[in-house]
Scaffold this motif. Structure first.
Motif, PDB file in Angstrom:
ATOM      1  N   TRP A  32       1.297   5.980  47.613  1.00 34.97           N
ATOM      2  CA  TRP A  32      -0.078   5.959  47.078  1.00 34.97           C
ATOM      3  C   TRP A  32      -0.129   6.607  45.693  1.00 34.97           C
ATOM      4  CZ3 TRP A  32      -3.517   9.210  44.958  1.00 34.97           C
ATOM      5  CH2 TRP A  32      -4.808   8.698  44.739  1.00 34.97           C
ATOM      6  N   ILE A  33       0.602   7.701  45.505  1.00 39.18           N
ATOM      7  CA  ILE A  33       0.649   8.354  44.197  1.00 39.18           C
ATOM      8  C   ILE A  33       1.133   7.362  43.141  1.00 39.18           C
ATOM      9  CG2 ILE A  33       1.877  10.100  42.837  1.00 39.18           C
ATOM     10  CD1 ILE A  33      -0.233  11.404  44.453  1.00 39.18           C
ATOM     11  N   GLU A  34       2.149   6.557  43.500  1.00 40.41           N
ATOM     12  CA  GLU A  34       2.645   5.548  42.574  1.00 40.41           C
ATOM     13  C   GLU A  34       1.561   4.539  42.225  1.00 40.41           C
ATOM     14  OE1 GLU A  34       5.544   5.244  40.918  1.00 40.41           O
ATOM     15  OE2 GLU A  34       6.043   7.229  41.694  1.00 40.41           O
ATOM     16  N   LEU A  82       6.468  17.370  52.576  1.00 37.88           N
ATOM     17  CA  LEU A  82       5.640  16.382  51.886  1.00 37.88           C
ATOM     18  C   LEU A  82       4.570  17.062  51.041  1.00 37.88           C
ATOM     19  CD1 LEU A  82       4.854  13.456  51.365  1.00 37.88           C
ATOM     20  CD2 LEU A  82       3.531  13.485  53.503  1.00 37.88           C
ATOM     21  N   HIS A  83       3.983  18.143  51.578  1.00 35.65           N
ATOM     22  CA  HIS A  83       2.936  18.856  50.851  1.00 35.65           C
ATOM     23  C   HIS A  83       3.474  19.408  49.532  1.00 35.65           C
ATOM     24  CE1 HIS A  83      -0.052  22.097  50.055  1.00 35.65           C
ATOM     25  NE2 HIS A  83      -0.888  21.218  50.590  1.00 35.65           N
ATOM     26  N   LYS A  84       4.670  19.961  49.552  1.00 37.22           N
ATOM     27  CA  LYS A  84       5.270  20.494  48.323  1.00 37.22           C
ATOM     28  C   LYS A  84       5.513  19.381  47.312  1.00 37.22           C
ATOM     29  CE  LYS A  84       7.569  24.376  50.650  1.00 37.22           C
ATOM     30  NZ  LYS A  84       8.879  24.918  51.124  1.00 37.22           N
ATOM     31  N   LYS A 116       3.534  18.790  43.483  1.00 37.51           N
ATOM     32  CA  LYS A 116       4.196  18.596  42.186  1.00 37.51           C
ATOM     33  C   LYS A 116       3.779  17.275  41.551  1.00 37.51           C
ATOM     34  CE  LYS A 116       8.300  21.352  43.343  1.00 37.51           C
ATOM     35  NZ  LYS A 116       9.769  21.327  43.610  1.00 37.51           N
ATOM     36  N   ARG A 117       3.697  16.228  42.375  1.00 41.95           N
ATOM     37  CA  ARG A 117       3.342  14.909  41.837  1.00 41.95           C
ATOM     38  C   ARG A 117       1.897  14.877  41.353  1.00 41.95           C
ATOM     39  NH1 ARG A 117       6.084  11.679  39.707  1.00 41.95           N
ATOM     40  NH2 ARG A 117       5.236   9.765  40.574  1.00 41.95           N
ATOM     41  N   VAL A 118       1.005  15.509  42.094  1.00 43.15           N
ATOM     42  CA  VAL A 118      -0.401  15.536  41.678  1.00 43.15           C
ATOM     43  C   VAL A 118      -0.555  16.358  40.405  1.00 43.15           C
ATOM     44  CG1 VAL A 118      -2.713  16.345  42.297  1.00 43.15           C
ATOM     45  CG2 VAL A 118      -1.329  15.124  43.992  1.00 43.15           C
ATOM     46  N   ASP A 119       0.142  17.485  40.324  1.00 39.94           N
ATOM     47  CA  ASP A 119       0.069  18.307  39.122  1.00 39.94           C
ATOM     48  C   ASP A 119       0.539  17.514  37.901  1.00 39.94           C
ATOM     49  OD1 ASP A 119      -0.377  20.903  37.828  1.00 39.94           O
ATOM     50  OD2 ASP A 119       1.801  20.918  37.545  1.00 39.94           O
ATOM     51  N   PHE A 132      -2.274  24.135  45.733  1.00 39.32           N
ATOM     52  CA  PHE A 132      -3.160  23.048  45.333  1.00 39.32           C
ATOM     53  C   PHE A 132      -4.294  23.589  44.444  1.00 39.32           C
ATOM     54  CE2 PHE A 132      -3.125  18.507  46.327  1.00 39.32           C
ATOM     55  CZ  PHE A 132      -1.817  18.389  46.780  1.00 39.32           C
ATOM     56  N   VAL A 133      -3.906  24.474  43.512  1.00 44.21           N
ATOM     57  CA  VAL A 133      -4.802  25.001  42.481  1.00 44.21           C
ATOM     58  C   VAL A 133      -4.337  24.419  41.156  1.00 44.21           C
ATOM     59  CG1 VAL A 133      -5.686  27.063  41.326  1.00 44.21           C
ATOM     60  CG2 VAL A 133      -5.192  27.120  43.780  1.00 44.21           C
TER      61      VAL A 133
END
Length: 702
Positions: A27-29, A91-93, A97-100, A300-301
């Motif tokens: 989904w990020i992709e 997955l959360h980690k 990183k991907r969202v940041d 997630f900040v």
């Protein structure tokens, strides 16, 4: 009654976890591909603004639902890995990183966009950039419009931390008492930026200038923050935004009244567990510590260099007039030619089936079909499913009118359509008051099928007319989503439509469908049979091919069956806009599978499934993606297309997507996407599809 499909036990091969891509990373992709449209030099500037807005809205929903669910699993101590090999914590980690990285790139793109807009004379300014006349006008605007609706909320021993609403922009304010001792801790307050006022404020144009200037409302409030805290001196004023868990946990079995249960859960949503904290760059550390303590959030900040919540860019782009060169050329949907010169839909459908391709052809045809059905004295009954409906939908008025006129009107309203729950509750009550039979679906299942059945008295018998769609009955999204509508009076399809509504609204045993295939009772097993039939054709040297167009593919069993078909020699072309967990192009596993995604002006939304069938092709339209939720937890529909001319039109739509070399991207085995470079001549499928009316006329002629 509709029950869940039996587990499929056929398995010739058990791929390893490296055979699959992770759903959330996929989904990020997809959201990266949306952002690339905002970065494309050929995308008009105001369209870039809209794409950046979509990136924000997409990310908000992803974090409030998917990331929130992962965090719930971590808190519950869940450590089991998914079929792609990821544990919740791992997955959360990776997602963090991907969202940041995505947010950093999003705001770099935003700053680049504002520079390009500046060259066109569209400028966002800081308060210090205003001249004296503008400052006087903004002073009056603040005092008369903004100030009266602001509510500063102090946080101290007597006033606990107030409720902070999800995805609203707030200001965190640190203050010193003017007579305060230097050793005393600063005072803390928060302030919500009014959501019912425009986020951007236009400044009057100078008489000799074509420049259009705007100031953000939070910029104006920050400059006037002292007016809200007399006797105190502001130390720091910074924006923040919280995202809460927005998924509803509905106890359908224990609920005496489903509407009341959902309304109760909607109230809980306002106090959902904080999932993400966004803060303005340079946020004061004391204020940040207070927020993190209150929201109990350590990761997630995200520190943002720019205005929080870029979703305002959609309204901003829509508000600018006189900049047609910064938008895509307008497309005026054509009214379907089959209905254009006829006042009677029923007479047309008695002669032939009709296919409508939205948004190139108008959704008004669907509205008019329901309006005529409501007004026709020979129509005895109307049955319809509603999942997401536009705010001013004429469909609701027509259904209410039909019921008030004495017709039997049954409406299956899906109350659990995420983020449309409140609107659907309101529609349900409106329809009930008008005398419609309103049904809320089956326990534990969402009704996602898109179908309307009209029963009409004709001579000495009743005749059924059916509309089946790949998209929702929503006139607004029909202007921005590509979807297909099938109108038919085929008696077999009509009989199945009656049976489907009977199973949803009453007690009916499962029967063998004559035309339809329906989830969750049999769609998955039917698709497996179709895959295996293609494999047998391929092994026997007969023509064998699968073309499937959908939004997402994430069900492991479906992927495994596609792998089996590929190994049997079936050519499989997947056109998947969003999530895809299948890895194409792997020797011995998926070398006969291609996956491409098209992200362009319109949201690709239609679900179309094509099977070569040894030279006797079958074409299906569906409401269902190949995801676990669609196949096992929703009432979904696949409807065959019988008319050869309509089949040819649909195949042409599929081939356009397969030959797109402007906006299509190939999925690589490693999960990355690259632009398609095939062909010497540029082909942009969505722009070519504007000629759909011409194709249909040609298909009818042949």
């Amino acid at each position: 009654m509709l029950t869940k499909d039996k587990e499929h036990i056929h398995m010739k091969h058990s791929p390893t976890t490296t055979s699959y891509l992770n759903r959330d990373l996929s989904w990020i992709e997809f959201n990266w591909r949306v952002m690339q449209e905002a970065q494309d030099a050929d995308t008009p500037l105001l369209e870039k603004a809209r794409f950046l807005s979509i990136v924000t809205s997409n990310l908000d929903e992803f974090i409030s639902v998917r990331v929130a669910g992962i965090q719930d699993q971590i808190r519950a101590g869940f450590t089991r890995r998914d079929f792609s090999g990821y544990s919740p914590s791992g997955l959360h980690k990776r997602l963090s990183k991907r969202v940041d990285k995505m947010v950093t790139e999003q705001y770099r793109t935003y700053r680049d966009l504002t520079r390009q807009l500046h060259k066109e004379g569209i400028v966002f300014v800081e308060y210090e950039d205003l001249n004296m006349s503008q400052k006087e006008l903004m002073e009056a605007y603040y005092q008369n419009i903004i100030f009266p609706v602001l509510t500063p909320m102090a946080v101290d021993q007597s006033r606990p931390f107030p409720l902070v609403h999800s995805q609203y922009v707030y200001l965190a304010v640190l203050l010193d008492k003017e007579e305060q001792n230097d050793e005393e801790e600063p005072f803390f307050a928060i302030l919500q930026i009014p959501s019912n006022l425009s986020r951007f404020i236009p400044l009057p144009q100078r008489s000799n200038s074509k420049k259009r200037q705007f100031i953000m409302i939070e910029e104006l409030i920050k400059h006037h923050i002292h007016t809200l805290f007399t006797g105190y001196a502001p130390v720091a004023v910074h924006e923040f935004r919280i995202t809460r868990n927005s998924d509803l946990m509905i106890n359908e079995e224990g609920a005496e009244d489903l509407i009341e249960e959902i309304e109760k859960e909607l109230r809980k949503r306002r106090r959902g567990v904080p999932v993400r904290l966004e803060i303005e760059k340079g946020f004061h550390p004391t204020a940040l510590a207070l927020l993190q303590e209150e929201f109990e959030i350590s990761d997630f900040v995200f520190e943002i260099e720019g205005p929080l919540d870029l979703s305002f860019l959609r309204n901003f782009a829509n508000s600018l007039k006189g900049y047609s060169h910064l938008n895509y050329p307008p497309i005026e949907p054509a009214y379907p030619a089959e209905f254009l010169d006829h006042d009677d839909f029923f007479a047309v459908l008695r002669e032939k089936d009709v296919l409508v391709y939205h948004p190139y052809e108008s959704f008004e045809a669907v509205n008019d079909f329901i309006v005529q059905s409501a007004e026709d004295p020979d129509v005895m009954a109307i049955k319809m499913t509603l999942y997401r409906v536009s705010g001013n939908s004429p469909l609701i008025q027509s259904l209410a009118y039909a019921a008030e006129s004495g017709k039997q009107v049954t409406v299956v309203v899906e109350l659990k359509a995420r983020f449309d729950e409140e609107r659907n509750i309101a529609w349900a009550r409106t329809l009930e008051k008008a005398g419609c039979h309103v049904v809320y679906g089956l326990l534990g299942l969402k009704t996602h099928a898109k179908i309307t059945l009209v029963v009409r008295q004709e001579e000495s018998s009743l005749k059924r007319y059916v509309h089946v769609g790949t998209g929702n009955y929503n006139g607004n999204t029909a202007k921005a989503y590509t979807d297909l509508s099938l109108f038919t009076a085929d008696p077999v399809i009509g009989s199945d439509a009656s049976e489907l509504f009977n199973q949803i609204t009453g007690y009916s045993d499962i029967r063998e469908w004559q035309a339809f295939t329906v989830a969750p009772t049999g769609m998955r097993s039917t698709l497996f049979e179709l895959f295996q039939r293609e494999a047998k054709h391929a092994e026997a040297g007969r023509p064998a091919r699968i073309i499937a167009k959908m939004n997402s593919l994430s069900n492991q069993e479906m992927i495994d069956e596609l792998y089996e078909s590929s190994r049997s020699g079936v050519q499989i072309d997947l056109i998947i806009r969003g999530v895809c967990c299948l890895r194409p192009g792997i020797t011995g596993l998926s070398e006969n599978i291609t996956v491409r995604s098209i992200v362009d002006r319109f949201l690709e939304h239609s679900r179309i499934y094509y099977f070569e069938n040894g030279g006797h092709p079958e074409v299906w339209l569906s409401s269902a993606d190949w995801m676990t939720r669609n196949l096992t937890r929703r009432i979904e529909l696949m409807c065959p297309v019988y008319d050869d001319g309509l089949k040819h039109t649909i195949v042409r739509i599929l081939k356009l997507s397969l030959h797109d070399n402007v906006k299509a991207r190939y999925l690589l085995p490693n999960g990355n996407y690259e632009r398609v470079q095939d062909g010497d001549t540029a082909l942009r499928s969505q722009f070519e599809a504007i000629q759909v009316s011409t194709w249909k006329n040609n298909e009818s002629a042949t």
